[in-house]
Design a protein around this motif. Structure first.
Motif, PDB file in Angstrom:
ATOM      1  N   UNK A 214       0.849  -1.198   0.000  1.00 63.05           N
ATOM      2  CA  UNK A 214       0.000   0.000   0.000  1.00 63.05           C
ATOM      3  C   UNK A 214       0.886   1.251   0.000  1.00 63.05           C
ATOM      4  N   UNK A 215       1.279   1.732  -1.174  1.00 65.58           N
ATOM      5  CA  UNK A 215       2.102   2.943  -1.212  1.00 65.58           C
ATOM      6  C   UNK A 215       1.294   4.165  -0.797  1.00 65.58           C
ATOM      7  N   UNK A 216       1.974   5.094  -0.150  1.00 63.77           N
ATOM      8  CA  UNK A 216       1.317   6.290   0.382  1.00 63.77           C
ATOM      9  C   UNK A 216       1.907   7.520  -0.303  1.00 63.77           C
ATOM     10  N   UNK A 217       1.042   8.359  -0.832  1.00 61.76           N
ATOM     11  CA  UNK A 217       1.502   9.589  -1.469  1.00 61.76           C
ATOM     12  C   UNK A 217       1.596  10.705  -0.437  1.00 61.76           C
ATOM     13  N   UNK A 218       2.770  11.338  -0.359  1.00 63.09           N
ATOM     14  CA  UNK A 218       2.951  12.463   0.558  1.00 63.09           C
ATOM     15  C   UNK A 218       2.920  13.757  -0.248  1.00 63.09           C
ATOM     16  N   UNK A 219       2.043  14.658   0.167  1.00 64.77           N
ATOM     17  CA  UNK A 219       1.969  15.978  -0.468  1.00 64.77           C
ATOM     18  C   UNK A 219       2.633  17.003   0.423  1.00 64.77           C
ATOM     19  N   UNK A 220       3.199  18.011  -0.199  1.00 65.12           N
ATOM     20  CA  UNK A 220       3.677  19.140   0.575  1.00 65.12           C
ATOM     21  C   UNK A 220       2.463  19.873   1.157  1.00 65.12           C
ATOM     22  N   UNK A 221       2.698  20.778   2.102  1.00 58.59           N
ATOM     23  CA  UNK A 221       1.585  21.551   2.644  1.00 58.59           C
ATOM     24  C   UNK A 221       0.891  22.335   1.534  1.00 58.59           C
ATOM     25  N   UNK A 222       1.664  22.651   0.485  1.00 51.90           N
ATOM     26  CA  UNK A 222       1.101  23.380  -0.661  1.00 51.90           C
ATOM     27  C   UNK A 222       0.366  22.451  -1.630  1.00 51.90           C
ATOM     28  N   UNK A 223       0.270  21.169  -1.257  1.00 57.13           N
ATOM     29  CA  UNK A 223      -0.440  20.127  -2.010  1.00 57.13           C
ATOM     30  C   UNK A 223       0.306  19.595  -3.220  1.00 57.13           C
ATOM     31  N   UNK A 224       1.556  20.009  -3.386  1.00 61.21           N
ATOM     32  CA  UNK A 224       2.320  19.420  -4.479  1.00 61.21           C
ATOM     33  C   UNK A 224       2.842  18.051  -4.057  1.00 61.21           C
ATOM     34  N   UNK A 225       2.809  17.075  -4.956  1.00 60.32           N
ATOM     35  CA  UNK A 225       3.304  15.749  -4.605  1.00 60.32           C
ATOM     36  C   UNK A 225       4.805  15.784  -4.296  1.00 60.32           C
ATOM     37  N   UNK A 226       5.193  15.123  -3.196  1.00 63.28           N
ATOM     38  CA  UNK A 226       6.611  15.106  -2.806  1.00 63.28           C
ATOM     39  C   UNK A 226       7.247  13.749  -3.021  1.00 63.28           C
ATOM     40  N   UNK A 227       6.562  12.710  -2.549  1.00 63.26           N
ATOM     41  CA  UNK A 227       7.149  11.388  -2.660  1.00 63.26           C
ATOM     42  C   UNK A 227       6.108  10.316  -2.385  1.00 63.26           C
ATOM     43  N   UNK A 228       6.476   9.098  -2.687  1.00 65.97           N
ATOM     44  CA  UNK A 228       5.650   7.952  -2.347  1.00 65.97           C
ATOM     45  C   UNK A 228       6.436   7.120  -1.340  1.00 65.97           C
ATOM     46  N   UNK A 229       5.797   6.809  -0.212  1.00 64.82           N
ATOM     47  CA  UNK A 229       6.500   6.123   0.876  1.00 64.82           C
ATOM     48  C   UNK A 229       5.770   4.830   1.232  1.00 64.82           C
ATOM     49  N   UNK A 230       6.487   3.878   1.827  1.00 62.45           N
ATOM     50  CA  UNK A 230       5.815   2.662   2.302  1.00 62.45           C
ATOM     51  C   UNK A 230       5.047   2.950   3.588  1.00 62.45           C
ATOM     52  N   UNK A 231       4.103   2.064   3.920  1.00 63.30           N
ATOM     53  CA  UNK A 231       3.213   2.347   5.050  1.00 63.30           C
ATOM     54  C   UNK A 231       3.946   2.446   6.384  1.00 63.30           C
ATOM     55  N   UNK A 232       5.051   1.689   6.548  1.00 65.59           N
ATOM     56  CA  UNK A 232       5.752   1.764   7.854  1.00 65.59           C
ATOM     57  C   UNK A 232       6.327   3.162   8.071  1.00 65.59           C
ATOM     58  N   UNK A 233       6.702   3.829   6.951  1.00 67.64           N
ATOM     59  CA  UNK A 233       7.197   5.201   7.060  1.00 67.64           C
ATOM     60  C   UNK A 233       6.048   6.156   7.415  1.00 67.64           C
ATOM     61  N   UNK A 234       4.867   5.833   6.900  1.00 62.67           N
ATOM     62  CA  UNK A 234       3.694   6.641   7.244  1.00 62.67           C
ATOM     63  C   UNK A 234       3.422   6.577   8.741  1.00 62.67           C
ATOM     64  N   UNK A 235       3.560   5.388   9.315  1.00 62.06           N
ATOM     65  CA  UNK A 235       3.310   5.230  10.755  1.00 62.06           C
ATOM     66  C   UNK A 235       4.254   6.131  11.548  1.00 62.06           C
ATOM     67  N   UNK A 236       5.507   6.236  11.093  1.00 60.21           N
ATOM     68  CA  UNK A 236       6.481   7.101  11.773  1.00 60.21           C
ATOM     69  C   UNK A 236       6.068   8.568  11.654  1.00 60.21           C
ATOM     70  N   UNK A 237       5.683   8.983  10.437  1.00 62.10           N
ATOM     71  CA  UNK A 237       5.283  10.382  10.245  1.00 62.10           C
ATOM     72  C   UNK A 237       4.059  10.728  11.087  1.00 62.10           C
ATOM     73  N   UNK A 238       3.132   9.758  11.206  1.00 65.09           N
ATOM     74  CA  UNK A 238       1.929   9.997  12.010  1.00 65.09           C
ATOM     75  C   UNK A 238       2.282  10.128  13.480  1.00 65.09           C
ATOM     76  N   UNK A 239       3.204   9.263  13.938  1.00 73.15           N
ATOM     77  CA  UNK A 239       3.561   9.308  15.358  1.00 73.15           C
ATOM     78  C   UNK A 239       4.273  10.618  15.699  1.00 73.15           C
ATOM     79  N   UNK A 240       4.945  11.208  14.700  1.00 69.57           N
ATOM     80  CA  UNK A 240       5.619  12.488  14.932  1.00 69.57           C
ATOM     81  C   UNK A 240       4.707  13.673  14.631  1.00 69.57           C
ATOM     82  N   UNK A 241       3.466  13.368  14.264  1.00 72.78           N
ATOM     83  CA  UNK A 241       2.469  14.396  13.949  1.00 72.78           C
ATOM     84  C   UNK A 241       2.946  15.361  12.871  1.00 72.78           C
TER      85      UNK A 241
END
Ligand SMILES: [Zn+2]
Length: 179
Positions: free
Chosen positions: A1-28
């Motif tokens: 399940x790839x996750x698309x990360x957008x910049x705050x300006x909504x421009x696409x930045x990267x596609x990350x794996x879900x385990x990386x998403x969990x880290x970003x969520x935990x860091x808010x």
């Protein structure tokens, strides 16, 4: 399940794996753009198992500056730019060659402007000649790609790209205006 990360300006930045998403969520650091996806992911984290099949898009809460960086005209990058389509006849196929518009034997270089995706029949027809010499024409002027090109890497992820385009439509935002 790839996750698309957008910049705050909504421009696409990267596609990350879900385990990386969990880290970003935990860091808010990120927020979901879709509430039902957020609930499904939160349940997945609680259950330590993701069963979500939908594209996931998150947005950084703080904008990051993206340096303009030139990409090299590798075979893979040329194919991405040309969307795996022959630039002479428009045929969409995976069986493509790289064509030097000005042949190497005539001093043509391996640059973004001189390399295009080309199907085998067109390549055979063109040979070591210029397109105009054999009555062929490029569908579009070949240009370099930059990594800031919105969604460049998204070409590899058709489902995420489609979801992103739908999101932009529904959010009625124009990302190009902030580029
Ligand atoms: Zn062709």
């Amino acid at each position: 399940m790839p996750v698309l990360v957008l910049n705050a300006s909504l421009q696409p930045l990267s596609v990350i794996p879900e385990r990386r998403l969990v880290v970003l969520l935990s860091k808010q650091k990120v927020a979901f753009v879709d509430d039902s996806v957020r609930r499904a992911i939160e349940e997945g984290i609680d259950a330590r198992r993701f069963s979500l099949d939908e594209p996931v898009i998150v947005q950084l809460l703080a904008n990051v500056r993206v340096p303009r960086m030139a990409l090299r005209p590798t075979r893979a990058n040329i194919m991405l730019r040309d969307e795996e389509t022959c630039q002479y006849c428009g045929k969409h196929t995976r069986d493509l060659t790289l064509d030097h518009v000005i042949p190497r034997s005539r001093g043509g270089e391996s640059t973004w402007e001189n390399l295009v995706a080309c199907c085998r029949p067109c390549n055979g027809r063109k040979g070591n000649r210029l397109p105009q010499e054999v009555g062929m024409k490029l569908l579009k002027h070949p240009r370099p790609l930059h990594n800031e090109f919105a969604g460049f890497f998204l070409l590899r992820y058709p489902r995420l790209r489609e979801a992103y385009e739908q999101f932009l439509t529904s959010a009625q935002v124009d990302v190009s205006a902030s580029a």
